[in-house]
Design a protein around this motif. Structure first.
Motif, PDB file in Angstrom:
ATOM      1  N   GLY A 490       0.803  -1.228   0.000  1.00 45.90           N
ATOM      2  CA  GLY A 490       0.000   0.000   0.000  1.00 45.90           C
ATOM      3  C   GLY A 490       0.826   1.263   0.000  1.00 45.90           C
ATOM      4  O   GLY A 490       0.360   2.307   0.462  1.00 45.90           O
ATOM      5  N   ASP A 491       2.071   1.221  -0.492  1.00 48.38           N
ATOM      6  CA  ASP A 491       2.941   2.399  -0.485  1.00 48.38           C
ATOM      7  C   ASP A 491       2.371   3.528  -1.340  1.00 48.38           C
ATOM      8  O   ASP A 491       1.680   3.301  -2.335  1.00 48.38           O
ATOM      9  N   GLY A 492       2.710   4.752  -0.941  1.00 49.43           N
ATOM     10  CA  GLY A 492       2.304   5.924  -1.696  1.00 49.43           C
ATOM     11  C   GLY A 492       3.296   6.263  -2.798  1.00 49.43           C
ATOM     12  O   GLY A 492       4.301   5.575  -3.018  1.00 49.43           O
ATOM     13  N   THR A 493       3.032   7.363  -3.477  1.00 47.72           N
ATOM     14  CA  THR A 493       3.888   7.813  -4.573  1.00 47.72           C
ATOM     15  C   THR A 493       5.313   8.078  -4.078  1.00 47.72           C
ATOM     16  O   THR A 493       5.508   8.690  -3.028  1.00 47.72           O
ATOM     17  N   ALA A 693       0.125  -6.519  11.182  1.00 44.94           N
ATOM     18  CA  ALA A 693       0.586  -7.373  12.281  1.00 44.94           C
ATOM     19  C   ALA A 693       0.755  -8.828  11.843  1.00 44.94           C
ATOM     20  O   ALA A 693       1.556  -9.566  12.408  1.00 44.94           O
ATOM     21  N   LEU A 694       0.000  -9.218  10.803  1.00 46.37           N
ATOM     22  CA  LEU A 694       0.117 -10.571  10.263  1.00 46.37           C
ATOM     23  C   LEU A 694       1.191 -10.663   9.183  1.00 46.37           C
ATOM     24  O   LEU A 694       1.423 -11.740   8.627  1.00 46.37           O
ATOM     25  N   GLY A 695       1.799  -9.521   8.845  1.00 48.57           N
ATOM     26  CA  GLY A 695       2.820  -9.518   7.809  1.00 48.57           C
ATOM     27  C   GLY A 695       2.258  -9.516   6.410  1.00 48.57           C
ATOM     28  O   GLY A 695       2.942  -9.876   5.445  1.00 48.57           O
ATOM     29  N   LEU A 696       1.014  -9.064   6.249  1.00 46.00           N
ATOM     30  CA  LEU A 696       0.344  -9.101   4.948  1.00 46.00           C
ATOM     31  C   LEU A 696       0.200  -7.724   4.323  1.00 46.00           C
ATOM     32  O   LEU A 696      -0.380  -7.609   3.239  1.00 46.00           O
ATOM     33  N   TYR A 697       0.721  -6.679   4.981  1.00 44.66           N
ATOM     34  CA  TYR A 697       0.455  -5.324   4.489  1.00 44.66           C
ATOM     35  C   TYR A 697       1.556  -4.381   4.936  1.00 44.66           C
ATOM     36  O   TYR A 697       1.990  -4.412   6.090  1.00 44.66           O
ATOM     37  N   LEU A 698       2.025  -3.551   3.994  1.00 51.73           N
ATOM     38  CA  LEU A 698       2.935  -2.448   4.290  1.00 51.73           C
ATOM     39  C   LEU A 698       2.458  -1.219   3.539  1.00 51.73           C
ATOM     40  O   LEU A 698       2.019  -1.322   2.378  1.00 51.73           O
ATOM     41  N   ALA A 699       2.546  -0.072   4.199  1.00 53.87           N
ATOM     42  CA  ALA A 699       2.114   1.177   3.567  1.00 53.87           C
ATOM     43  C   ALA A 699       3.008   2.302   4.052  1.00 53.87           C
ATOM     44  O   ALA A 699       2.862   2.802   5.166  1.00 53.87           O
ATOM     45  N   ARG A 700       3.948   2.695   3.186  1.00 54.02           N
ATOM     46  CA  ARG A 700       4.866   3.803   3.494  1.00 54.02           C
ATOM     47  C   ARG A 700       4.632   4.928   2.496  1.00 54.02           C
ATOM     48  O   ARG A 700       4.187   4.695   1.365  1.00 54.02           O
ATOM     49  N   SER A 701       4.994   6.131   2.884  1.00 54.03           N
ATOM     50  CA  SER A 701       4.860   7.298   2.005  1.00 54.03           C
ATOM     51  C   SER A 701       6.099   8.168   2.128  1.00 54.03           C
ATOM     52  O   SER A 701       6.864   8.041   3.093  1.00 54.03           O
TER      53      SER A 701
END
Length: 898
Positions: A490-493, A693-701
């Motif tokens: 889910g990372d941003g631009t 927390a389950l290791g299924l999602y990352l979202a950095r910007s």
């Protein structure tokens, strides 16, 4: 004429086939003999001849009384061919009288077929046909068009004046009669409401005689008052300059009727309405009705007065004859050369040659297992009281890995949880770390994606043959499958989502899983995919463009990264689908990566309740789910900075195990949506935290720490203001012409027939308008901006300019239009005006549509109309509007920046 054909069965089993047109003429020839002898035609005589030539009775279904009425009208035409020249030599009043006596000899039309009622097939009585032809002032040099020819009564009147004919008739049976009755005469079978568009490229007529349906259109079951003006408008456009149009209409279609006044005013601004007079309905008594009608005469010459002559009363034929004799002579005209048909521009691309590639594409050297250190993490380390926290991988440290080129951040809510310690170790080329081709944060994505892909969702499932329905299977059930877990980026631009996708695919590639599928939003993004793949050591040829492979053909590549768009993925034709083509290439045991880039394009993958009722599931969402269901072993990656604007849009992400698996307390997708929707954004945030927390999602910007803003105010010059105002006026004109073009193309009119097409046309206009004014205002800002940049440079500051639009595609199109011989001396116009020209040439609506009634009787739009050569039929009125706008724009100077 009768033909006998052998059919299956007995040797003596014969089937009789009637030549309808010739049979009607055979009957008419017998009936004409009676009329020439000045004897009345009885229904008994008509019935006897019909039985004779149709080899059966009306009771047996061999013919209908509508067919008999056609034969009676044809008999009148044959009578005119025998005695018409002699009759026309008499005084006009005597001609009318004799034609009235002739029609009195014929029986009254009392029975009609369903087709004649639906298409309002009321032929022109002979006395009225004579007045219409006389009003046309027809000469031997004229080319006369009858757009709704019927059985040819009006056409025969024109033929008596030795004129040449062009006929059109939509009804198949009447066309058969006309083909026999007027052999060698050009005969068309098109909807006369758009006859100008269908006959483009044909010689223009000098006279149009017409009796169109008053309120009936083909394929529309309800009454359509727009039919009359559409017929007349199209015929008037087809008419040569200086020509004359004479039409019979319902009496309500009058310049004096407020409902139609504006239509006549519009015609009168481009031509000259000479006369409009009501006709007493008794002239139609022999045709089974006494409806009042109206004769209108229009010359295609500039009007010399704003007054539109109109007699509201209905007059008898002798009174109308006196008015016609007072009409002015027609203007001179010259037979025009055939105009080039305005065809849709169809670019013939060379046939693609697809060559199967070798087993080994890219040679990935020096592959190593990526080692890293797992560290402990607690929520108290370095957290601040802010909305966002500076980001660094929380559970791993990779030796020699470089930090991300720009500072990254993460929302404070996500920063409060950490992913689990991973155990998966990717296989990547050594230089990925040593040369910093992937940053530490990007390598973290590769690790956690691999970690998730090493697990399966709990439970077993049965997938049906449509790949739509997935049901829980009993333990040990045959054909049951397990789904591999997916992962969400889910990372941003600026975080490099494409580079991370390439990294995950490269990890699989280095482990001999050399088939991958990359689905994205736009075909242009294939270049971004190639860029990211090549940056990690891959070859551009590894990326396979699915659009270059014919639908239904086997994909000939044994390995590679198959790239397609969501729209391509959902496309299908004649039982063949891209989805099936992809699945057959991948194989049922496919274990490679499927990257859903911009996966929010699959949003709304399930039907849901909207404000106006149930909203159907999107086709892109459905086909995205089918691909996941068809390949249960695939390593799915969801990629989107805005994964879901609302919870129901997460319904495409079934590989996260959010429902039905036991990992989350939701028994079904519907249960998940209903439960989370009640909690709003807060509940969505909880889902994101749990997934991380389950290791299924990352979202950095990208972090904006230390960024400052300063507003630069720009004062427009008088020249710039004039330029802006002139273009604002120009867009107002374009908007007005757009509405006219939509009406000319049958997209809108008295009502909107195709809401989607109208919205699309308006959307194209608005988007081009926004881009134009954005470009225009940017150009106006540049002088002041350049001065500010020069001042900052003088102070020793570094300048970073963010370019929102480079006009690269526009530049490519313009370069493609320039001959190679002129490349050394390029002179290209890339000013904002080009947005206007690009819109007019490529997006202005000109394709003709046909209107029809659906099963519920409501009017709706068919697909665009195509001619017999399978070219789109182009609305000539819309083309004229477009060309006028193009010429206007060519006269406008490019907007100055200073």
């Amino acid at each position: 004429m009768v033909q006998q054909l052998f059919t299956q069965g007995s040797l003596f089993d014969l089937q009789t086939v009637i030549d309808y047109g010739q049979s009607v003429i055979n009957v008419a020839q017998e009936l004409a003999k009676v009329l020439i002898d000045n004897r009345p035609l009885s229904t008994k005589t008509v019935s006897s001849q019909m039985n004779r030539y149709f080899l059966g009775t009306a009771a047996s279904g061999a013919w209908q009384w509508k067919d008999a009425c056609e034969a009676i009208e044809v008999a009148q035409i044959l009578y005119l061919r025998h005695l018409g020249i002699k009759i026309l030599s008499l005084q006009p009043q005597v001609v009318v009288q004799q034609l009235e006596e002739l029609t009195a000899l014929c029986p009254t039309h009392t029975r009609r077929s369903e087709e004649s009622v639906q298409l309002q097939q009321f032929s022109t009585p002979l006395p009225l046909a004579y007045l219409v032809a006389k009003a046309g002032f027809i000469q031997a040099t004229d080319l006369v068009l009858e757009p709704s020819a019927g059985t040819g009564l009006l056409a025969q009147m024109a033929k008596l004046y030795s004129a040449s004919l062009m006929l059109n008739e939509l009804a198949p049976d009447r066309s058969k009669i006309l083909r026999r009755l007027f052999p060698g005469t050009p005969l068309f079978s098109v909807n006369a409401e758009q006859i100008n568009d269908y006959l483009v490229g044909k010689t223009q007529p000098s006279v149009v005689l017409m009796n169109p349906p008053f309120s009936s259109s083909p394929k529309i079951s309800s009454r359509n008052p727009d039919a009359t003006p559409r017929h007349i408008n199209s015929a008037l456009q087809r008419l040569a300059d200086g020509g004359r149009l004479v039409t019979i209409t319902a009496n309500w279609f009058s310049p004096a009727n407020p409902s139609w006044r504006e239509t006549f005013v519009r015609w009168h601004s481009e031509a000259r309405v000479l006369m409009s007079v009501g006709v007493n309905g008794k002239v139609y008594s022999k045709h089974g009705t006494q409806i009042d009608t109206r004769i209108t005469v229009i010359d295609k010459v500039p009007a010399d007065s704003s007054e539109i002559p109109c007699i509201t009363e209905t007059l008898d034929l002798p009174e109308i004859l006196a008015l016609i004799e007072q009409l002015p002579q027609r203007s001179s005209w010259e037979r025009s050369d055939i105009k080039a048909a305005a065809k849709a521009i169809v670019v013939q691309l060379p046939k693609r040659s697809v060559v199967a590639q070798a087993e080994t594409l890219s040679s990935i050297p020096d592959v190593v297992i990526l080692e890293y250190e797992v560290i402990e993490w607690s929520a108290t380390e370095g957290l601040k009281d802010t909305l966002y926290e500076t980001y660094r991988p929380q559970r791993i440290r990779i030796k020699d890995a470089l930090p991300h080129p720009s500072l990254l951040c993460e929302s404070a809510a996500l920063a409060l949880v950490s992913p689990p310690p991973p155990t998966y170790k990717p296989h990547l080329p050594r230089n990925i770390v040593s040369q910093g081709l992937l940053s530490e944060a990007q390598l973290e994505s590769v690790i956690y994606a691999g970690q998730a892909h090493g697990e399966f969702l709990s439970g077993s499932y049965i997938v049906d043959d449509s790949w739509d329905n997935v049901t829980v299977a009993a333990q040990g059930e045959e054909n049951a499958v397990k789904f591999r877990r997916g992962w969400f980026l889910g990372d941003g631009t600026g975080a490099g989502k494409g580079r991370q996708c390439a990294g995950i695919i490269l990890d699989n590639w280095c482990q001999e899983r050399r088939k991958a599928i990359w689905v994205s939003k736009s075909a242009a993004l294939i270049e971004d995919a190639r860029r990211d793949w090549c940056a990690l050591g891959g070859d551009a040829k590894d990326i396979i463009d699915l659009s270059n492979i014919k639908l239904g053909d086997p994909i000939p590549f044994t390995q590679g990264i198959l790239f397609c768009t969501y729209s391509t993925l959902r496309s299908q034709k004649n039982g063949k689908s891209r989805l099936k083509q992809i699945v057959e290439w991948a194989g049922k045991d496919f274990e490679g990566a499927i990257a859903y880039d911009e996966c929010h394009s699959m949003g709304n993958a399930m039907a849901q309740e909207g404000k106006l009722g149930m909203v159907a599931a999107s086709q892109q969402g459905i086909v995205g789910l089918r691909l996941q269901n068809a390949l249960p072993q695939a390593r799915v990656i969801y990629v989107s900075a805005t994964g879901a604007t609302k919870v129901s849009n997460l319904s495409y992400a079934n590989r996260l195990g959010l429902w039905q698996t036991g990992d989350f307390p939701f028994t079904s997708r519907e249960d998940f949506v209903e439960s989370i929707e009640g909690g709003g954004i807060a509940a969505m945030e909880v889902v994101a935290r749990d997934l991380k927390a389950l290791g299924l999602y990352l979202a950095r910007s990208l972090s904006f720490e230390g960024v400052e803003y300063q507003t630069l105010e720009i004062e427009l010059t008088p020249t710039q203001e004039r330029s802006y105002n002139s273009y604002s006026d120009a867009f107002q004109v374009i908007h007005n012409n757009l509405e006219k073009a939509l009406e000319a193309c049958n997209i809108s009119g008295a009502k909107t027939y195709n809401r989607a097409a109208k919205m699309s046309a308006n959307s194209q206009f608005e988007s081009h308008k926004q881009r134009f004014f954005n470009h225009l205002l940017t150009g106006m800002k540049c002088p002041t901006l350049i001065k500010a940049i020069e001042q900052d440079l003088a102070q020793g500051l570094a300048i970073v300019i963010q370019i929102v639009s480079t006009n690269e595609e526009l530049l490519k199109r313009r370069l493609d239009e320039v001959p190679a011989s002129e490349w050394k001396d390029l002179n290209l116009d890339l000013t904002p005006r080009e947005y206007v020209m690009d819109y007019l040439i490529s997006a202005f609506p000109v394709h003709l549509h046909s209107i029809h009634s659906g099963v519920d009787g409501e009017e709706k739009m068919q697909r665009p109309v195509f001619d017999t050569d399978d070219y789109p039929v182009i609305s000539q009125e819309a083309v004229a509007l477009r060309d006028a706008l193009v010429n206007d724009q060519l006269q406008v100077n490019p907007s100055p920046a200073h």
